[in-house]
Design a protein around this motif. Structure first.
Motif, mmCIF file in Angstrom:
data_model
loop_
_atom_site.group_PDB
_atom_site.id
_atom_site.type_symbol
_atom_site.label_atom_id
_atom_site.label_comp_id
_atom_site.label_asym_id
_atom_site.label_seq_id
_atom_site.Cartn_x
_atom_site.Cartn_y
_atom_site.Cartn_z
ATOM 1 N N PHE A 276 -22.189 -23.518 21.166
ATOM 2 C CA PHE A 276 -22.186 -23.975 22.421
ATOM 3 C C PHE A 276 -22.908 -23.084 23.317
ATOM 4 N N LEU A 277 -23.031 -21.765 22.875
ATOM 5 C CA LEU A 277 -23.947 -20.864 23.687
ATOM 6 C C LEU A 277 -25.302 -20.852 23.238
ATOM 7 N N GLY A 278 -25.638 -21.179 21.918
ATOM 8 C CA GLY A 278 -26.854 -21.350 21.410
ATOM 9 C C GLY A 278 -27.409 -22.443 22.081
ATOM 10 N N ALA A 279 -26.834 -23.529 22.171
ATOM 11 C CA ALA A 279 -27.296 -24.770 22.860
ATOM 12 C C ALA A 279 -27.721 -24.425 24.374
ATOM 13 N N ALA A 280 -27.041 -23.616 24.932
ATOM 14 C CA ALA A 280 -27.263 -23.363 26.344
ATOM 15 C C ALA A 280 -28.555 -22.519 26.405
ATOM 16 N N TYR A 281 -28.659 -21.553 25.539
ATOM 17 C CA TYR A 281 -29.996 -20.955 25.208
ATOM 18 C C TYR A 281 -31.296 -21.729 25.068
ATOM 19 N N GLY A 282 -31.009 -22.715 24.138
ATOM 20 C CA GLY A 282 -32.117 -23.614 23.875
ATOM 21 C C GLY A 282 -32.556 -24.461 25.192
ATOM 22 N N ILE A 283 -31.654 -24.895 25.827
ATOM 23 C CA ILE A 283 -31.783 -25.707 27.130
ATOM 24 C C ILE A 283 -32.504 -24.727 28.004
ATOM 25 N N TYR A 284 -31.952 -23.707 28.133
ATOM 26 C CA TYR A 284 -32.577 -22.620 29.113
ATOM 27 C C TYR A 284 -34.059 -22.431 28.897
ATOM 28 N N MET A 285 -34.101 -22.141 27.570
ATOM 29 C CA MET A 285 -35.704 -21.836 27.355
ATOM 30 C C MET A 285 -36.579 -23.043 27.713
ATOM 31 N N THR A 286 -36.208 -24.171 27.285
ATOM 32 C CA THR A 286 -36.964 -25.461 27.614
ATOM 33 C C THR A 286 -37.028 -25.528 29.034
ATOM 34 N N SER A 287 -35.828 -25.188 30.000
ATOM 35 C CA SER A 287 -36.227 -25.335 31.101
ATOM 36 C C SER A 287 -37.276 -24.458 32.143
ATOM 37 N N LEU A 288 -37.508 -23.472 31.275
ATOM 38 C CA LEU A 288 -38.337 -22.556 31.703
ATOM 39 C C LEU A 288 -39.975 -22.860 31.430
ATOM 40 N N GLY A 289 -40.012 -24.114 30.574
ATOM 41 C CA GLY A 289 -41.439 -24.482 30.150
ATOM 42 C C GLY A 289 -41.617 -24.193 28.750
ATOM 43 N N PHE A 290 -40.766 -23.463 28.090
ATOM 44 C CA PHE A 290 -41.538 -23.264 26.623
ATOM 45 C C PHE A 290 -41.043 -24.468 25.871
ATOM 46 N N HIS A 291 -42.102 -24.366 24.850
ATOM 47 C CA HIS A 291 -41.793 -25.427 23.699
ATOM 48 C C HIS A 291 -40.725 -25.117 22.927
ATOM 49 N N PRO A 292 -40.006 -26.130 22.266
ATOM 50 C CA PRO A 292 -38.876 -25.966 21.751
ATOM 51 C C PRO A 292 -38.775 -25.062 20.513
ATOM 52 N N ILE A 293 -40.054 -24.791 19.924
ATOM 53 C CA ILE A 293 -40.453 -23.935 18.735
ATOM 54 C C ILE A 293 -40.124 -22.451 18.943
ATOM 55 N N PHE A 294 -40.138 -22.284 20.175
ATOM 56 C CA PHE A 294 -39.991 -20.701 20.955
ATOM 57 C C PHE A 294 -38.473 -20.118 20.541
ATOM 58 N N PHE B 110 -16.393 -18.785 4.830
ATOM 59 C CA PHE B 110 -16.338 -19.872 5.797
ATOM 60 C C PHE B 110 -15.489 -19.910 6.816
ATOM 61 N N PRO B 111 -14.147 -19.905 6.512
ATOM 62 C CA PRO B 111 -12.975 -20.318 7.281
ATOM 63 C C PRO B 111 -12.836 -18.867 8.504
ATOM 64 N N ALA B 112 -13.362 -17.864 7.910
ATOM 65 C CA ALA B 112 -13.180 -16.648 8.942
ATOM 66 C C ALA B 112 -14.314 -16.825 10.145
ATOM 67 N N THR B 113 -15.398 -17.685 9.903
ATOM 68 C CA THR B 113 -16.309 -17.990 10.551
ATOM 69 C C THR B 113 -16.330 -19.021 11.595
ATOM 70 N N ILE B 114 -15.308 -19.879 11.502
ATOM 71 C CA ILE B 114 -15.060 -20.951 12.211
ATOM 72 C C ILE B 114 -15.081 -20.991 13.785
ATOM 73 N N PRO B 115 -14.328 -19.901 14.250
ATOM 74 C CA PRO B 115 -14.443 -19.741 15.729
ATOM 75 C C PRO B 115 -15.809 -19.308 16.098
ATOM 76 N N ILE B 116 -16.552 -18.664 15.450
ATOM 77 C CA ILE B 116 -17.941 -18.141 15.719
ATOM 78 C C ILE B 116 -18.917 -19.827 15.701
ATOM 79 N N LEU B 117 -18.382 -20.426 14.732
ATOM 80 C CA LEU B 117 -19.036 -21.877 14.978
ATOM 81 C C LEU B 117 -19.229 -22.493 16.242
ATOM 82 N N ALA B 118 -18.024 -22.603 16.584
ATOM 83 C CA ALA B 118 -17.715 -23.092 17.916
ATOM 84 C C ALA B 118 -18.670 -22.585 19.218
ATOM 85 N N GLY B 119 -18.429 -21.134 19.074
ATOM 86 C CA GLY B 119 -18.967 -20.278 20.231
ATOM 87 C C GLY B 119 -20.573 -20.409 20.126
ATOM 88 N N PHE B 120 -21.073 -20.130 19.058
ATOM 89 C CA PHE B 120 -22.594 -20.001 18.771
ATOM 90 C C PHE B 120 -23.274 -21.337 18.958
#
Length: 235
Positions: free
Chosen positions: A25-43, A13-23
């Motif tokens: 943030f970027l994963g949230a941006a991806y989810g927002i991007y998909m929904t902004s294109l009109g996709f259902h959140p499940i996509f 777990f400690p080795a992945t803490i920097p990845i937790l922050a990056g993923f």
């Protein structure tokens, strides 16, 4: 006394803490991007779970809005993720004796998991197979969690996602610097830097990654024994 699995889970777990922050943030941006294109959140949730390849997931969002062209999509995915061929070759020895966990380790080997699993040196009492498994699992869940968060938030807010991909660049810089500080000798790191700069100058910013990786691989194979002797030689 904790079982080997639990000890490996705690150590990873400690080795992945920097990845937790990056993923996140970027994963949230991806989810927002998909929904902004009109996709259902499940996509974005399902795509982040089953594809688990950030770059191609962003590209897939646009491919799903275009005419059906599976062959072109396949070639594009191969081109974008071709670097994983080199990752796989580098991890053959490490994955050799991990049992059935190998299947998930192969599926979940993203850039960040490769960086940690290839360079990490857990305590000798920690089972390396389970350590690599949990590093991969944590990173996978971080990405899915971030995408889920973005998919939910994307139904209520929107913002310009231009420039957010730089988060991954910054993340790799942090990982590189951390490994640099931990190494006694920097021969391999310098080979990577020189080969990358040379490929960038020759092939340009859009096409240098694969040539750089090929060059690094050739150099490391050609000089494997001298490099190994140099690494074990006391300072």
């Amino acid at each position: 006394m904790a079982s080997p699995v639990r000890r490996a889970a705690r150590a990873a777990f400690p080795a992945t803490i920097p990845i937790l922050a990056g993923f996140t943030f970027l994963g949230a941006a991806y989810g927002i991007y998909m929904t902004s294109l009109g996709f259902h959140p499940i996509f974005p949730i399902l795509m982040s779970f089953f594809i688990f390849a950030g770059s191609i997931e962003f590209i897939t969002a646009n491919l799903l809005l275009m005419a059906f062209a599976p062959f072109q999509a396949f070639l594009l995915a191969i081109m974008v993720n071709a670097r994983h061929l080199f990752y796989g070759l580098s991890m053959l020895e490490k994955y050799h004796s991990v049992g059935k966990k190998k299947l998930y380790l192969i599926f979940g080997m993203c850039d960040e998991s490769f960086s940690i699993n290839y360079t990490a040196k857990p305590d000798p009492t920690i089972d390396k197979g389970w350590f690599m498994f949990f590093v991969t699992l944590y990173n996978h869940m971080y990405w899915v969690g971030g995408s889920t968060l973005g998919a939910v938030l994307g139904q209520f807010i929107t913002f310009n996602t231009d420039g957010l991909l730089f988060v991954m660049t910054a993340l790799f810089v942090v990982i590189f610097l951390e490994n640099w500080l931990q190494e006694k000798r920097h021969t391999s790191a310098m080979i990577g830097l020189v080969a990358s700069v040379a490929a960038l100058m020759i092939f340009g910013a859009n096409q240098f990654v694969i040539p750089a990786m090929i060059g690094i691989l050739i150099i490391l194979i050609a000089f494997r024994k001298p490099l190994e002797r140099r690494e074990v030689k006391p300072l």
